[in-house]
Design a protein around this motif. Structure first.
Motif, PDB file in Angstrom:
ATOM      1  N   GLY A  47       0.804  -1.210   0.000  1.00 37.17           N
ATOM      2  CA  GLY A  47       0.000   0.000   0.000  1.00 37.17           C
ATOM      3  C   GLY A  47       0.838   1.260   0.000  1.00 37.17           C
ATOM      4  N   LYS A  48       1.987   1.219  -0.704  1.00 35.01           N
ATOM      5  CA  LYS A  48       2.908   2.351  -0.723  1.00 35.01           C
ATOM      6  C   LYS A  48       3.197   2.757  -2.164  1.00 35.01           C
ATOM      7  CE  LYS A  48       3.203   2.439   3.681  1.00 35.01           C
ATOM      8  NZ  LYS A  48       4.357   2.033   4.474  1.00 35.01           N
ATOM      9  N   PRO A  49       3.605   4.008  -2.371  1.00 32.75           N
ATOM     10  CA  PRO A  49       3.926   4.457  -3.734  1.00 32.75           C
ATOM     11  C   PRO A  49       5.170   3.742  -4.287  1.00 32.75           C
ATOM     12  CG  PRO A  49       3.625   6.324  -2.249  1.00 32.75           C
ATOM     13  CD  PRO A  49       3.712   5.106  -1.387  1.00 32.75           C
ATOM     14  N   ALA A  79      11.100   9.578 -18.536  1.00 34.07           N
ATOM     15  CA  ALA A  79      10.532  10.706 -17.801  1.00 34.07           C
ATOM     16  C   ALA A  79       9.202  11.139 -18.409  1.00 34.07           C
ATOM     17  CB  ALA A  79      11.520  11.870 -17.783  1.00 34.07           C
ATOM     18  N   ASP A  80       9.153  11.193 -19.740  1.00 33.69           N
ATOM     19  CA  ASP A  80       7.901  11.566 -20.413  1.00 33.69           C
ATOM     20  C   ASP A  80       6.802  10.545 -20.129  1.00 33.69           C
ATOM     21  OD1 ASP A  80       9.159  13.782 -21.446  1.00 33.69           O
ATOM     22  OD2 ASP A  80       9.521  12.906 -23.417  1.00 33.69           O
ATOM     23  N   ASN A  81       7.164   9.266 -20.167  1.00 27.87           N
ATOM     24  CA  ASN A  81       6.168   8.229 -19.881  1.00 27.87           C
ATOM     25  C   ASN A  81       5.733   8.274 -18.428  1.00 27.87           C
ATOM     26  OD1 ASN A  81       6.014   7.105 -22.468  1.00 27.87           O
ATOM     27  ND2 ASN A  81       7.804   5.813 -22.124  1.00 27.87           N
ATOM     28  N   ALA A  82       6.678   8.512 -17.525  1.00 27.22           N
ATOM     29  CA  ALA A  82       6.333   8.582 -16.104  1.00 27.22           C
ATOM     30  C   ALA A  82       5.353   9.717 -15.841  1.00 27.22           C
ATOM     31  CB  ALA A  82       7.604   8.760 -15.269  1.00 27.22           C
ATOM     32  N   GLU A  83       5.537  10.834 -16.528  1.00 28.54           N
ATOM     33  CA  GLU A  83       4.592  11.949 -16.373  1.00 28.54           C
ATOM     34  C   GLU A  83       3.211  11.559 -16.863  1.00 28.54           C
ATOM     35  OE1 GLU A  83       4.106  16.674 -17.572  1.00 28.54           O
ATOM     36  OE2 GLU A  83       5.877  15.552 -18.202  1.00 28.54           O
ATOM     37  N   GLN A  84       3.163  10.860 -17.981  1.00 28.07           N
ATOM     38  CA  GLN A  84       1.876  10.411 -18.527  1.00 28.07           C
ATOM     39  C   GLN A  84       1.180   9.447 -17.573  1.00 28.07           C
ATOM     40  OE1 GLN A  84       2.274   8.544 -22.353  1.00 28.07           O
ATOM     41  NE2 GLN A  84       0.235   7.645 -22.282  1.00 28.07           N
ATOM     42  N   PHE A  85       1.985   8.599 -16.901  1.00 22.98           N
ATOM     43  CA  PHE A  85       1.414   7.560 -16.048  1.00 22.98           C
ATOM     44  C   PHE A  85       1.217   8.012 -14.598  1.00 22.98           C
ATOM     45  CE2 PHE A  85       3.866   4.573 -19.030  1.00 22.98           C
ATOM     46  CZ  PHE A  85       2.815   4.535 -19.931  1.00 22.98           C
ATOM     47  N   GLY A  86       1.721   9.194 -14.245  1.00 21.73           N
ATOM     48  CA  GLY A  86       1.553   9.677 -12.888  1.00 21.73           C
ATOM     49  C   GLY A  86       2.357   8.901 -11.862  1.00 21.73           C
ATOM     50  N   VAL A  87       3.598   8.524 -12.223  1.00 15.59           N
ATOM     51  CA  VAL A  87       4.441   7.754 -11.321  1.00 15.59           C
ATOM     52  C   VAL A  87       5.706   8.546 -11.014  1.00 15.59           C
ATOM     53  CG1 VAL A  87       5.666   6.530 -13.163  1.00 15.59           C
ATOM     54  CG2 VAL A  87       5.457   5.464 -10.922  1.00 15.59           C
ATOM     55  N   ALA A  88       6.240   8.364  -9.807  1.00 18.59           N
ATOM     56  CA  ALA A  88       7.441   9.090  -9.394  1.00 18.59           C
ATOM     57  C   ALA A  88       8.668   8.489 -10.071  1.00 18.59           C
ATOM     58  CB  ALA A  88       7.594   9.043  -7.882  1.00 18.59           C
ATOM     59  N   TYR A  89       9.413   9.330 -10.755  1.00 18.05           N
ATOM     60  CA  TYR A  89      10.593   8.889 -11.508  1.00 18.05           C
ATOM     61  C   TYR A  89      11.740   9.840 -11.191  1.00 18.05           C
ATOM     62  CZ  TYR A  89      13.673   8.191 -15.551  1.00 18.05           C
ATOM     63  OH  TYR A  89      14.764   7.964 -16.359  1.00 18.05           O
ATOM     64  N   SER A 191      -0.648   6.661  -5.075  1.00 17.52           N
ATOM     65  CA  SER A 191       0.042   7.772  -5.719  1.00 17.52           C
ATOM     66  C   SER A 191       0.889   8.522  -4.709  1.00 17.52           C
ATOM     67  CB  SER A 191      -0.969   8.727  -6.343  1.00 17.52           C
ATOM     68  OG  SER A 191      -0.324   9.896  -6.811  1.00 17.52           O
ATOM     69  N   PRO A 192       2.071   8.989  -5.155  1.00 18.27           N
ATOM     70  CA  PRO A 192       2.895   9.808  -4.261  1.00 18.27           C
ATOM     71  C   PRO A 192       2.431  11.259  -4.189  1.00 18.27           C
ATOM     72  CG  PRO A 192       4.013   9.500  -6.343  1.00 18.27           C
ATOM     73  CD  PRO A 192       2.773   8.678  -6.415  1.00 18.27           C
ATOM     74  N   ALA A 193       1.422  11.633  -5.023  1.00 14.20           N
ATOM     75  CA  ALA A 193       0.957  13.015  -5.044  1.00 14.20           C
ATOM     76  C   ALA A 193      -0.062  13.245  -3.941  1.00 14.20           C
ATOM     77  CB  ALA A 193       0.337  13.338  -6.402  1.00 14.20           C
ATOM     78  N   PRO A 194      -0.098  14.452  -3.382  1.00 13.06           N
ATOM     79  CA  PRO A 194      -1.143  14.778  -2.404  1.00 13.06           C
ATOM     80  C   PRO A 194      -2.519  14.609  -3.021  1.00 13.06           C
ATOM     81  CG  PRO A 194       0.583  16.456  -2.431  1.00 13.06           C
ATOM     82  CD  PRO A 194       0.842  15.553  -3.596  1.00 13.06           C
ATOM     83  N   LEU A 211       8.431  12.145  -2.054  1.00 17.44           N
ATOM     84  CA  LEU A 211       8.942  10.952  -1.387  1.00 17.44           C
ATOM     85  C   LEU A 211      10.371  11.120  -0.891  1.00 17.44           C
ATOM     86  CD1 LEU A 211       7.688   8.274  -3.974  1.00 17.44           C
ATOM     87  CD2 LEU A 211       6.556   8.999  -1.855  1.00 17.44           C
ATOM     88  N   ILE A 212      11.139  12.014  -1.515  1.00 19.01           N
ATOM     89  CA  ILE A 212      12.564  12.151  -1.234  1.00 19.01           C
ATOM     90  C   ILE A 212      12.814  13.471  -0.513  1.00 19.01           C
ATOM     91  CG2 ILE A 212      14.873  12.182  -2.253  1.00 19.01           C
ATOM     92  CD1 ILE A 212      13.636  10.853  -4.743  1.00 19.01           C
ATOM     93  N   PRO A 213      13.576  13.462   0.560  1.00 15.36           N
ATOM     94  CA  PRO A 213      13.883  14.711   1.272  1.00 15.36           C
ATOM     95  C   PRO A 213      14.546  15.741   0.359  1.00 15.36           C
ATOM     96  CG  PRO A 213      14.542  12.809   2.581  1.00 15.36           C
ATOM     97  CD  PRO A 213      14.155  12.289   1.225  1.00 15.36           C
TER      98      PRO A 213
END
Length: 501
Positions: A47-49, A79-89, A191-194, A211-213
């Motif tokens: 249950g984590k991003p 990076a472009d695909n990650a943006e499309q998919f809404g995943v942290a990259y 999702s890692p997004a608020p 997710l990253i400091p």
């Protein structure tokens, strides 16, 4: 997944971590990727991003503008695909040696588990061995190298016929488990997004920053693709700047898919008749993208099956032959044999023989014996590494092949065989020939440093081949090739004109 998943250390899984970390080091793509599939499964389980971390280090042998740019172009696609998919990259390009060394440890501190790619060649196994017990998290290795899992082979297959027979016996079962062609977006993946930003497609770097400091991101900033690819960013990295990027072969999953589509639509029909002719351009040109993981062999094979409207019931009984098993068109049968036999036998060699896959010790007994018998034979010509590298031999055709490699980062498949045979013919020993072939191929070839290319280089000296007669000076019973014969058999005029200087 059972034959593809192993653990590199005994650290416990940590369900209370902040994310699942996929450390992408070999299969650099967001589709048809067993490692990505497993990382997604872990993230859903806990249950984590998911955080995808794709680094590019400086300290690897033969590091150059050519290799760096190819990898970074793939990062930009990811990076472009990650943006499309809404995943942290999180793409990271190390600016100087050692700068990025602590970064994996930092990211692993907050990870439920670290998933990474298993790859049986070059510096990657050594790197895994060096970090596995140091990082503070479980390290899980996933094999996405071939259609058959590395661990399904029971032995080293010494000739193509025996590997092909093994492949044919096991391939249909292996095809029942394929990587997900569209693992993202995944609705079950947290999702890692608020929550209040879900209506907007967040940038993957913004997702990663959740997710990253910030102090970590400040010390190790994500790759700036505009500077690296459109500016002078790569020129500031301490790598070999004399090996220039390829003018004909961009990296990345987008280009890889385009090449695959072009091959199937425009070249497959004549692959069987024209692939050995350099003038005809009837091959895929995908070996660099396969090497860097920008495309999966599963994707290539599946596209052939779709094109041929093939179903498993069409397969014949295993016969070990390079035709008549799949019962598809002749060019498709030939292409499948290249991908599933000749490519994957190299991975079998590297996995089963981690200490000798790139050494003369890996040659079959008959080859070692015949090379020992001819070790003192007089060579017709002797050239230095510098003369080979600068295409300064007496042979116009060989020089053209070397120029193709240096200028483009690629070499026509048939020409590469001839290129290697003549290096052996014109050097003082098999060991010197091997050293020169490895150096030139790994320095200039986009598909070098790969199990398949090492196996091809050792094929020049007898690996995965048989003894040939009559015995010849220098070669003994090792297969003999000449430029004169190639000129008679191949269409070469345009090739020689293109790479004359």
């Amino acid at each position: 997944m059972q034959n593809r998943l192993t653990t590199a250390n005994n650290h416990p899984l940590r369900p209370d971590g902040d994310y699942v970390l996929y450390w992408m080091i070999a299969q650099r793509r967001l589709s048809h990727n067993f490692a990505l599939d497993h990382a997604i499964e872990r993230a859903v389980e806990f249950g984590k991003p998911l955080l995808i971390f794709e680094p590019l280090r400086v300290r690897y042998q033969w590091a150059s503008d050519r290799l760096h740019r190819f990898v970074i172009e793939g990062m930009r696609d990811n990076a472009d695909n990650a943006e499309q998919f809404g995943v942290a990259y999180y793409p990271y390009v190390e600016p100087k040696p050692g700068k990025g060394s602590p970064l994996l440890h930092k990211l692993a501190e907050q990870a439920c588990t670290v998933v990474t790619d298993e790859y049986p060649c070059f510096f990657l196994p050594t790197m895994i061995e060096a970090v596995k017990d140091r990082i503070p998290a479980r390290l899980e290795l996933v094999d996405s190298n071939g259609v058959l899992p590395l661990r399904s082979g029971e032995k080293t297959y010494t000739v193509a016929h025996s590997y092909r027979r093994y492949m044919q016996k096991n391939i249909l079962a292996a095809l029942e488990e394929t990587p997900n062609p569209t693992p993202l977006p995944c609705s079950a993946l947290p999702s890692p997004a608020p929550i209040d930003s879900q209506s907007i497609r967040p940038d993957p770097e913004i997702l990663a920053s959740n997710l990253i400091p910030q102090k970590t991101l400040k010390r190790w900033p994500p790759a700036d693709f505009k500077s690296l690819l459109d500016g002078n960013g790569i020129s500031k990295i301490p790598i070999d700047h004399e090996v220039l990027p390829s003018p004909v072969c961009p990296g990345g999953s987008i280009e890889a898919t385009r090449r695959l589509d072009d091959f199937i639509d425009n070249k497959l029909e004549r692959y069987g008749t024209d692939r050995n002719h350099p003038d005809e351009h009837a091959t895929t040109g995908l070996s660099p993208h396969l090497h860097f993981g920008h495309i999966s062999p599963h994707q290539m094979v599946q596209r052939i099956f779709e094109h041929e409207t093939w179903t498993p019931d069409q397969a014949s009984k295993p016969n070990g032959k390079n035709h008549g098993f799949w019962n598809v068109s002749e060019p498709a049968e030939g292409f499948l044999d290249q991908v599933l036999t000749w490519r994957e036998i190299g991975f079998n060699w590297a996995f089963m023989n981690p200490d000798t896959y790139d050494k003369l010790d890996s040659l079959p007994n008959w080859a070692q014996k015949t090379l020992a018998e001819t070790a003192d034979d007089e060579r017709p010509y002797l050239y230095t590494l510098e003369e080979f590298e600068n295409a300064q031999t007496h042979d116009e055709l060989w020089n053209a092949a070397q120029r193709e490699l240096v200028q483009t980062g690629m070499m026509h498949n048939y020409m590469r065989m001839l290129w290697g045979k003549k290096i052996f013919h014109w050097t003082e020993s098999a060991q010197q020939a091997l050293d020169i072939m490895i150096h030139l191929n790994n320095k200039y070839g986009l598909d070098g440093r790969d199990p398949n290319s090492y196996c091809g280089i050792l094929w020049v000296l007898g690996r995965t081949d048989r003894a040939w007669g009559p015995k010849r000076p220098v070669f003994g019973s090792v297969r003999y090739m000449t430029s004169d014969s190639a000129r008679k058999k191949l269409k070469l005029n345009k090739y020689l004109e293109r790479f004359s200087e």
